[in-house]
Design a protein around this motif. Structure first.
Motif, mmCIF file in Angstrom:
data_model
loop_
_atom_site.group_PDB
_atom_site.id
_atom_site.type_symbol
_atom_site.label_atom_id
_atom_site.label_comp_id
_atom_site.label_asym_id
_atom_site.label_seq_id
_atom_site.Cartn_x
_atom_site.Cartn_y
_atom_site.Cartn_z
ATOM 1 N N ASN A 52 0.754 -1.429 0.242
ATOM 2 C CA ASN A 52 -0.012 -0.157 -0.053
ATOM 3 C C ASN A 52 0.931 1.080 0.012
ATOM 4 O OD1 ASN A 52 -1.629 -2.080 2.117
ATOM 5 N ND2 ASN A 52 -2.768 -1.271 0.482
ATOM 6 N N SER B 271 1.674 5.364 0.524
ATOM 7 C CA SER B 271 1.348 6.040 1.386
ATOM 8 C C SER B 271 0.160 7.049 1.265
ATOM 9 C CB SER B 271 2.390 6.948 1.834
ATOM 10 O OG SER B 271 3.383 6.204 2.485
ATOM 11 N N GLU B 272 0.324 7.624 -0.203
ATOM 12 C CA GLU B 272 -0.856 8.331 -0.751
ATOM 13 C C GLU B 272 -1.185 8.041 -2.141
ATOM 14 O OE1 GLU B 272 1.826 12.204 -1.763
ATOM 15 O OE2 GLU B 272 0.804 12.259 0.291
ATOM 16 N N GLU C 207 -2.806 3.001 -6.078
ATOM 17 C CA GLU C 207 -2.535 3.044 -4.400
ATOM 18 C C GLU C 207 -1.905 1.751 -4.086
ATOM 19 O OE1 GLU C 207 -6.563 2.866 -2.934
ATOM 20 O OE2 GLU C 207 -6.962 5.056 -3.543
ATOM 21 N N GLU D 234 4.403 -4.066 10.152
ATOM 22 C CA GLU D 234 4.996 -2.702 10.665
ATOM 23 C C GLU D 234 6.496 -2.696 10.471
ATOM 24 O OE1 GLU D 234 2.901 -4.474 12.517
ATOM 25 O OE2 GLU D 234 0.969 -3.477 12.059
ATOM 26 N N VAL E 21 7.480 -2.717 6.814
ATOM 27 C CA VAL E 21 7.342 -1.565 6.093
ATOM 28 C C VAL E 21 8.397 -0.732 6.610
ATOM 29 C CG1 VAL E 21 6.053 0.367 5.921
ATOM 30 C CG2 VAL E 21 4.997 -1.784 5.917
ATOM 31 N N ASP E 22 8.654 -0.611 7.987
ATOM 32 C CA ASP E 22 9.871 0.397 8.236
ATOM 33 C C ASP E 22 11.311 -0.160 7.430
ATOM 34 O OD1 ASP E 22 8.523 1.657 9.903
ATOM 35 O OD2 ASP E 22 8.693 0.477 11.669
ATOM 36 N N ASN F 113 10.952 0.996 3.716
ATOM 37 C CA ASN F 113 11.262 2.217 3.660
ATOM 38 C C ASN F 113 12.575 2.830 3.830
ATOM 39 O OD1 ASN F 113 8.635 3.159 2.628
ATOM 40 N ND2 ASN F 113 7.909 3.034 4.850
ATOM 41 N N SER G 240 6.487 6.327 -1.039
ATOM 42 C CA SER G 240 6.664 5.666 0.333
ATOM 43 C C SER G 240 5.674 4.747 0.504
ATOM 44 C CB SER G 240 6.645 6.814 1.519
ATOM 45 O OG SER G 240 7.814 7.604 1.340
ATOM 46 N N ILE G 241 5.855 3.807 1.471
ATOM 47 C CA ILE G 241 5.089 2.549 1.511
ATOM 48 C C ILE G 241 4.421 2.628 2.954
ATOM 49 C CG2 ILE G 241 4.896 0.215 1.710
ATOM 50 C CD1 ILE G 241 6.047 1.394 -1.081
ATOM 51 N N SER G 242 3.540 2.498 3.179
ATOM 52 C CA SER G 242 2.492 2.730 4.253
ATOM 53 C C SER G 242 1.842 1.314 4.839
ATOM 54 C CB SER G 242 1.137 3.689 3.954
ATOM 55 O OG SER G 242 0.217 2.739 3.155
ATOM 56 N N GLY G 243 2.050 0.100 3.939
ATOM 57 C CA GLY G 243 1.497 -0.875 4.608
ATOM 58 C C GLY G 243 1.757 -2.143 3.522
#
Length: 251
Positions: free
Chosen positions: A20, A22-23, A48, A70, A73-74, A77, A117-120
């Motif tokens: 997913n 980030s925006e 998306e 989580e 994802v960290d 990124n 950037s990646i959110s999930g």
């Protein structure tokens, strides 16, 4: 089939996942960053979502599969954004090459586009597979034809594995249609041998080029890194060369 299959492993794994962003964005560009452990690539799916292929060591791949979404994802990124330490000689040489090329060629003043950037991570999408090179010496036999990964395997760094497979399917289906139109059987060896000849003429150069890139990006020797940077910069500014490479890769 009794076909000889030439292969070797890279002692790496490709970690894959659906990501997913980030925006929402106009997500039409594929991104790839070469890290000391191997390339990490983002392939657009929708505005998306992107698909991940992260080539890394076996130990690191297993670690990436074991941590929480989580933490994954960290880590991703961080791999996409962090500045890796570089040899000062390489930095100076590449900067001088940039200045030289700017003085010789007209370069674009467009603002540099950054990767997303990646959110999930989509639940259940993380997996990994071993990376290796492989090629069947023959693609066809009596009533059988190999396509895609059954006939050849390449490193994912150039994104050519699926393109080669699609090319196999397109070529084979056209030749089978031709066989039926001419009143031959689907297993007619003359048509199958034509498929093998056409595809090996295309696949082998692409596979060898990909193998060369894998070896080129697998070294940290300063002279090789400088020459590699020069090649990339020249390819970028020489639009006809870049277009030719893109057209061949998409064929």
């Amino acid at each position: 089939m009794g076909v000889q299959y030439l292969s070797w492993d890279y002692n790496q794994m490709g970690v894959v996942a659906t990501l997913n962003l980030s925006e929402p964005m106009n997500n039409v560009v594929a991104w790839q960053r070469f890290l000391p452990t191997g390339p990490v690539a983002l392939l657009p799916l929708t505005d998306e979502l992107s698909s991940l292929v992260w080539s890394t060591s076996i130990e690191h791949a297993k670690e990436l599969l074991s941590i929480s979404n989580e933490s994954f994802v960290d880590a991703l990124n961080d791999a996409l954004w962090k500045k890796c330490p570089r040899d000062k000689i390489i930095d100076v040489a590449t900067q001088r090459l940039d200045n030289l090329l700017e003085s010789v060629f007209e370069t674009s003043n467009a603002v540099r586009q950054l990767h997303p950037s990646i959110s999930g991570v989509v639940e259940g999408s993380r997996a990994a597979f071993p990376l290796g090179f492989g090629h069947a010496t023959c693609y066809v036999g009596k009533g059988v034809a190999l396509v895609g990964d059954a006939a050849h395997r390449v490193h994912p760094l150039a994104g050519q594995g699926v393109n080669l497979g699609f090319g196999d399917v397109k070529c084979l289906s056209e030749l089978l249609c031709e066989a039926v139109f001419n009143g031959s059987s689907l297993g007619n060896m003359s048509h199958l041998m034509k498929y093998e000849t056409l595809r090996q003429r295309h696949n082998l150069p692409t596979m060898l080029a990909t193998e060369g890139l894998q070896k080129l990006y697998g070294t940290t020797l300063t002279p090789v890194v400088v020459l590699r940077s020069l090649g990339l910069q020249l390819t970028h500014v020489l639009s006809p060369v870049k277009k030719m490479i893109m057209n061949y890769a998409a064929a």
